[in-house]
Structures are given as C-alpha cells and as structure tokens.
Scaffold this motif. Structure first.
Motif, PDB file in Angstrom:
ATOM      1  N   ARG A 369       0.843  -1.197   0.000  1.00 45.09           N
ATOM      2  CA  ARG A 369       0.000   0.000   0.000  1.00 45.09           C
ATOM      3  C   ARG A 369       0.881   1.251   0.000  1.00 45.09           C
ATOM      4  N   GLY A 370       0.642   2.093  -1.003  1.00 44.68           N
ATOM      5  CA  GLY A 370       1.420   3.321  -1.115  1.00 44.68           C
ATOM      6  C   GLY A 370       2.803   3.111  -1.701  1.00 44.68           C
ATOM      7  N   ARG A 371       3.109   1.904  -2.164  1.00 45.56           N
ATOM      8  CA  ARG A 371       4.426   1.597  -2.740  1.00 45.56           C
ATOM      9  C   ARG A 371       4.224   0.947  -4.112  1.00 45.56           C
ATOM     10  N   ARG A 372       5.283   0.873  -4.879  1.00 50.21           N
ATOM     11  CA  ARG A 372       5.212   0.206  -6.172  1.00 50.21           C
ATOM     12  C   ARG A 372       5.410  -1.295  -5.975  1.00 50.21           C
ATOM     13  N   THR A 373       4.538  -2.099  -6.577  1.00 50.05           N
ATOM     14  CA  THR A 373       4.575  -3.542  -6.364  1.00 50.05           C
ATOM     15  C   THR A 373       4.889  -4.279  -7.659  1.00 50.05           C
ATOM     16  N   TRP A 374       5.641  -5.377  -7.519  1.00 47.89           N
ATOM     17  CA  TRP A 374       6.016  -6.231  -8.639  1.00 47.89           C
ATOM     18  C   TRP A 374       5.599  -7.667  -8.309  1.00 47.89           C
ATOM     19  N   ALA A 375       4.959  -8.332  -9.256  1.00 52.16           N
ATOM     20  CA  ALA A 375       4.664  -9.758  -9.131  1.00 52.16           C
ATOM     21  C   ALA A 375       5.455 -10.495 -10.198  1.00 52.16           C
ATOM     22  N   VAL A 376       6.456 -11.238  -9.761  1.00 52.65           N
ATOM     23  CA  VAL A 376       7.282 -12.044 -10.671  1.00 52.65           C
ATOM     24  C   VAL A 376       6.760 -13.469 -10.574  1.00 52.65           C
ATOM     25  N   LEU A 377       6.018 -13.896 -11.584  1.00 53.83           N
ATOM     26  CA  LEU A 377       5.293 -15.165 -11.519  1.00 53.83           C
ATOM     27  C   LEU A 377       5.710 -16.099 -12.650  1.00 53.83           C
ATOM     28  N   GLY A 378       5.703 -17.392 -12.343  1.00 54.27           N
ATOM     29  CA  GLY A 378       5.981 -18.414 -13.350  1.00 54.27           C
ATOM     30  C   GLY A 378       4.892 -19.468 -13.347  1.00 54.27           C
ATOM     31  N   GLU A 379       5.162 -20.548 -14.012  1.00 47.65           N
ATOM     32  CA  GLU A 379       4.178 -21.615 -14.199  1.00 47.65           C
ATOM     33  C   GLU A 379       3.671 -22.185 -12.878  1.00 47.65           C
ATOM     34  N   MET A 380       2.379 -22.442 -12.817  1.00 47.14           N
ATOM     35  CA  MET A 380       1.770 -23.270 -11.776  1.00 47.14           C
ATOM     36  C   MET A 380       1.563 -24.641 -12.419  1.00 47.14           C
ATOM     37  N   ALA A 398      -3.974  -9.996 -10.858  1.00 46.73           N
ATOM     38  CA  ALA A 398      -2.901  -9.017 -10.634  1.00 46.73           C
ATOM     39  C   ALA A 398      -3.355  -7.620 -11.026  1.00 46.73           C
ATOM     40  N   VAL A 399      -4.120  -7.517 -12.112  1.00 44.54           N
ATOM     41  CA  VAL A 399      -4.637  -6.216 -12.546  1.00 44.54           C
ATOM     42  C   VAL A 399      -5.663  -5.696 -11.548  1.00 44.54           C
ATOM     43  N   ARG A 400      -6.592  -6.570 -11.141  1.00 47.31           N
ATOM     44  CA  ARG A 400      -7.666  -6.135 -10.241  1.00 47.31           C
ATOM     45  C   ARG A 400      -7.116  -5.703  -8.878  1.00 47.31           C
ATOM     46  N   LEU A 401      -5.977  -6.254  -8.484  1.00 50.65           N
ATOM     47  CA  LEU A 401      -5.361  -5.875  -7.202  1.00 50.65           C
ATOM     48  C   LEU A 401      -4.436  -4.667  -7.346  1.00 50.65           C
ATOM     49  N   ASN A 402      -4.374  -4.121  -8.562  1.00 45.07           N
ATOM     50  CA  ASN A 402      -3.547  -2.935  -8.830  1.00 45.07           C
ATOM     51  C   ASN A 402      -2.062  -3.182  -8.588  1.00 45.07           C
ATOM     52  N   VAL A 403      -1.617  -4.401  -8.878  1.00 47.47           N
ATOM     53  CA  VAL A 403      -0.174  -4.655  -8.862  1.00 47.47           C
ATOM     54  C   VAL A 403       0.469  -3.766  -9.921  1.00 47.47           C
ATOM     55  N   GLU A 429       2.955  -1.575 -20.823  1.00 45.48           N
ATOM     56  CA  GLU A 429       4.216  -2.082 -20.310  1.00 45.48           C
ATOM     57  C   GLU A 429       4.110  -2.544 -18.856  1.00 45.48           C
ATOM     58  N   GLU A 430       2.912  -2.427 -18.252  1.00 38.78           N
ATOM     59  CA  GLU A 430       2.766  -2.885 -16.873  1.00 38.78           C
ATOM     60  C   GLU A 430       2.906  -4.402 -16.751  1.00 38.78           C
ATOM     61  N   SER A 431       2.629  -5.135 -17.841  1.00 37.74           N
ATOM     62  CA  SER A 431       2.822  -6.581 -17.866  1.00 37.74           C
ATOM     63  C   SER A 431       3.837  -6.917 -18.944  1.00 37.74           C
ATOM     64  N   VAL A 432       4.790  -7.780 -18.587  1.00 34.81           N
ATOM     65  CA  VAL A 432       5.833  -8.143 -19.541  1.00 34.81           C
ATOM     66  C   VAL A 432       6.124  -9.626 -19.413  1.00 34.81           C
ATOM     67  N   GLY A 451      12.112   1.277  -2.132  1.00 35.22           N
ATOM     68  CA  GLY A 451      10.758   1.228  -1.623  1.00 35.22           C
ATOM     69  C   GLY A 451       9.852   0.250  -2.337  1.00 35.22           C
ATOM     70  N   ASP A 452      10.281  -0.295  -3.481  1.00 35.73           N
ATOM     71  CA  ASP A 452       9.452  -1.259  -4.213  1.00 35.73           C
ATOM     72  C   ASP A 452       9.302  -2.565  -3.417  1.00 35.73           C
ATOM     73  N   VAL A 453       8.187  -3.258  -3.672  1.00 39.04           N
ATOM     74  CA  VAL A 453       7.940  -4.572  -3.073  1.00 39.04           C
ATOM     75  C   VAL A 453       7.850  -5.586  -4.201  1.00 39.04           C
ATOM     76  N   VAL A 454       8.634  -6.664  -4.099  1.00 40.66           N
ATOM     77  CA  VAL A 454       8.703  -7.661  -5.166  1.00 40.66           C
ATOM     78  C   VAL A 454       8.288  -9.021  -4.620  1.00 40.66           C
ATOM     79  N   LEU A 455       7.250  -9.615  -5.226  1.00 45.00           N
ATOM     80  CA  LEU A 455       6.842 -10.982  -4.910  1.00 45.00           C
ATOM     81  C   LEU A 455       7.378 -11.906  -5.998  1.00 45.00           C
ATOM     82  N   VAL A 456       7.989 -13.020  -5.584  1.00 41.81           N
ATOM     83  CA  VAL A 456       8.496 -14.025  -6.522  1.00 41.81           C
ATOM     84  C   VAL A 456       7.812 -15.346  -6.221  1.00 41.81           C
TER      85      VAL A 456
END
Length: 486
Positions: A369-380, A398-403, A429-432, A451-456
């Motif tokens: 919240r209030g920070r830039r977030t990154w979701a680095v996701l691969g195959e399930m 990811a879009v609906r959660l405003n990642v 460019e928000e999704s790559v 300040g960014d938050v990165v989920l892997v």
C-alpha cells in the motif's frame, strides 16, 4: 531414533544380514539417505537415484560412522539387505512410533501444509518435545525419515502428508497412525494428476478415515492429550473438507471463520505491513493474535494450528501468544527480506498453485500500500486441462489488485499469465513476458526503485528462487545464482 540392534532392525524390515560381524551392534544415530549427513551411530539407507546410486557410497558412509547400510544388495560393509528400501524404511518407522507411543498429528491439504505444520510445531513445543517434518518432506521416504527422528522423550510427532493420487495418504497413515488428523483445504494443486477436485477430496479424506474412533462420551482433549480417541480437525469454510466429517468415526473439531466453527477467528484484518490480526476464539477462551507472517491466508493456517493445540490442552491465551510469536521455519514461503535501499523481496518460490498464488498476490497488495509492487510469476504446474484458465485468471487478478507490474517468466504458461493481465485491463508495459529467471533478474535490476515490493512465486520446477536470491544479494551474478540451485 530409538536405539535398535542390527538384529532387531533386520527382523522388523524382514531383511537379511550381510557382512555384519556383530548383530547386537546398535543404531543410535539418525537414519539418513545422504551419505554426507552420516553421523556416528547412523543407519544409511541406500537409494538408487537418477544421478547417483547410494550403494556406491556405502563404504564411505560406514567409514564416517554409520553402523550399517540398508540396501538392496550386499555392499561389502555391514548391511541389512531388503527387496525394497522404501518399504523397509516405512516398516522401521511404524515399529519405532508404536514403541514410543508418542502423539501423532498428521495434516494434509492442497495448500498451506508446510506453513501450518510449522505453526503446529511451534505451538506444541510449548507443551513438550516435538519432532516435525522438515520443509516439505511429506512422501513415502520423507515421512518415515521424520518419524525415525523421534526419541524416547518425544511427546508430539507432527507429520505433513502429501499425495499424488488416491491411496497415497492411506499408505502414509499405515506407517505412522495418527490420533489427530488435520485437513486444510481441497484446491487445484496437482489437479491434472488427480483428475478433478472430487478425486483430490477423495485422496485427502483418507487421512480422516484412518483416525481411531472418538472416545466414549465425546471426551475432549486435556493436559496430556492422550487416550481420548481420534480427532478430525476440519476446515469449516471449505465445503469439500467439511463434508469429510461423514467419512470418519473420530470426533470432529471444526476451525474457520464460520459461526459454527469450534475454533474460529473474529475481527480479521491486515496491518499496514500485511500481517494478519484477529481475535482467536476457542471452546475454552479467547485471545488476540497479531502474526509475524504475511498474508490473510495465514489466518486459516493459524486456526488449524490453534485447534490442534487446543485439543492437546493448551489454554487459549497461550495459543494466541504463541501464534503471535511464531515465524516461518521453512525456506521460500513468504520469506521477506528488506534490502538496505528499501526494496522488499518476498520469496514465495518454493511452490505454487492457483489458491496459494492468489493468496500471495493479495498479501503483496496489502504489503505494498502506497508503494510500487512487482509480481514475478511463473508456471503453476500440474493443472492439466485447467492450466490455461487458471493462469489467465491469475494474470487478471494481478490487474484487479492494482499490482504495479507483472513479470511473467517462462514458456506457454507465462504467456497465458501475461495475456490474462493485458486482457483484463488497458495494461501496456505494466505486464511483460520474459524467457527465464536470468532475464527477469536483468529487468528487475534495471528498473527497481527504493521502496518497491517484489513478490516471486512459481512452481518448484521453475526455480524462481534464483530471482529472489539475486535480488537479495545484488552483487550475485545471474549465472552463479543459476548454478547454485541446479
């Protein structure tokens, strides 16, 4: 392990003694399958793997202190020769558990097994010596190895049970018969292998079918937790799990947020850091909990752990205090690292399925919240015919959660993640999509800001922990990181 002579072990596993000068020699150390982990007094179990054959290391294992080797052929050093080392380990584990009489708590579910097992272990340690499954060693080899770590003073044995199909959990319960069985949820993990959620429910429910009958008059738990019949701890919020109450003769203890749950959470919310806080209510009292773990999905895990602790006699206030102090004991499960420059790296890369990935994304949104977030996701992995729809849905979430940015890593499944995000919103460019972990690291290193938050997160086979590792150790070369985890 409880001390046993080689003659006793041979009798238990129906094995033949080979090159054993003293059948009365006793195994007093751990049972190991890695010759590098041999300690004085060990029993070394030799498995023939894809890349190495443990029989080739038998002599060095004995030289390093192993009393003998459990093997399928003579190896020139003291050995107990059996037809099947896996089956022999299972027989030995059952014998040891029966001799000890320790309280066995078993748990299964499509998601959250390891985190919940870690929570249960930390709670039960307050009640007495506890042995638990390390990491996710929850199959027909890992479970016996864990059980064989129990000693004469062990009061609780907490075992995670995994399955790849119907019959697997039934087999594991035969090795270490539980008194308390916990079923967390029925999701889509491995749905391609099982053939549908109903088959997953059938397999997971084998745990409650294996429990002993309820004690007379429905007698509940107490300070020692012993002699009170079987208890099925079931998720009241999952209809497929709740329905398992019809498949057991054990007493049923429900956990969840449902009003009829015996152990439930009220006033659930997340702190500004994304940590769950709630009021825990049990049949014997209540207490306030603020967890050190991240994400609302840990509330259900905590309630399952609380239900087990309640059954074994722990007061509600003590449970709440212990849950508030508990941490993660296993690597790469929402493992949070704060870098010196303010970047937060959330390594949840041990495994992934649609339920756990959605939970991780919601935790990312709360933490960021209030920070830039990154979701680095691969195959399930292992989703079968559901794969396209599930990857597309995660990208859309990811879009609906405003990642702020989605980095989809890998092959076709990653393409579906990327397209799901782009089809959900007007993302450019928000999704790559990138080809592999090294490309993801290169991108992140060039674009991350303080300040960014990165989920892997991805299935274990993808190896995205390499990305988190490289971000936590910014000076590490991508090739070096890749080699480390091969």
């Amino acid at each position: 392990m409880i001390p046993l002579s080689l003659a006793d072990i041979a009798a238990v596993v129906d094995g033949q003694q080979s090159d054993i000068p003293d059948p009365d020699a006793r195994v007093t150390g751990p049972v190991v399958i890695d010759s590098r982990k041999v300690a004085e007094g060990s029993l070394f179990a030799a498995f023939a793997g894809e890349r190495a054959d443990g029989h080739d290391f038998a002599r060095s294992a004995v030289g390093d202190g192993a009393v003998a080797v459990l093997a399928t052929r003579p190896v020139g050093v003291p050995a107990i020769v059996v037809d099947d080392v896996t089956r022999a380990l299972g027989a030995l584990a059952r014998h040891a558990v029966e001799r000890l009489g320790t309280q066995v708590v078993a748990l299964t579910g499509s998601a959250g097994k390891t985190s919940t097992k870690d929570l249960i272990a930390q709670l039960l340690e307050h009640l007495g010596p506890t042995v638990w499954t390390p990491g996710s060693l929850n199959n027909e080899i890992g479970l016996p190895l864990t059980a064989l770590r129990a000693e004469a003073g062990t009061r609780h044995l907490v075992l995670e049970m995994g399955a790849r199909g119907v019959g697997h959990i039934r087999y594991l319960t035969e090795l270490t018969p539980p008194r308390i069985g916990v079923v967390l949820n029925v999701g889509t993990a491995h749905i391609g292998e099982f053939g549908g959620r109903e088959q997953i429910a059938l397999a997971k429910g084998e745990l409650v079918e294996a429990l002993p009958p309820a004690a007379p008059d429905g007698e509940g738990g107490g300070p020692d937790g012993g002699g009170r019949g079987g208890v099925a701890v079931l998720n009241a919020d999952d209809p497929l799990v709740r329905a398992m109450s019809e498949r057991t003769s054990a007493r049923v203890l429900l956990f969840g947020e449902a009003e009829d749950a015996h152990v439930r959470a009220e006033n659930v919310r997340l702190t500004d850091q994304g940590r769950p806080t709630f009021t825990l209510r049990t049949p014997t009292g209540c207490g306030d909990v603020t967890m050190r773990l991240y994400g609302e999905h840990h509330v259900s895990n905590a309630l399952a752990a609380a239900a087990v602790a309640h059954e074994l006699g722990m007061p509600a206030g003590d449970i709440a205090t212990a849950l508030s102090a508990a941490s993660t004991l296993s690597r790469w499960r929402m493992e949070v690292t704060e870098r010196a420059d303010g970047v937060t790296v959330v390594n949840d890369a041990y495994n992934a399925n649609p339920e756990s990935t959605r939970a991780a994304l919601r935790a990312l949104a709360a933490m960021g919240r209030g920070r830039r977030t990154w979701a680095v996701l691969g195959e399930m992995a292992e989703l079968g015919d559901e794969s396209l729809a599930e990857h597309d849905a995660v990208g859309r979430l990811a879009v609906r959660l405003n990642v702020s940015k989605l980095v989809a890593v890998g092959g076709q499944e990653a393409v579906w993640l990327d397209m799901g995000a782009k089809n959900e919103g007007s993302w450019g460019e928000e999704s790559v999509h990138v080809s592999d972990a090294e490309a993801a690291v290169e991108l992140l290193r060039s674009e991350l800001r303080p300040g960014d938050v990165v989920l892997v997160k991805a299935s274990r086979s993808v190896g995205l922990e390499r990305v988190a590792d490289a971000l936590v150790e910014p000076g590490t070369d991508e090739g070096e990181v890749a080699a480390r985890w091969v």
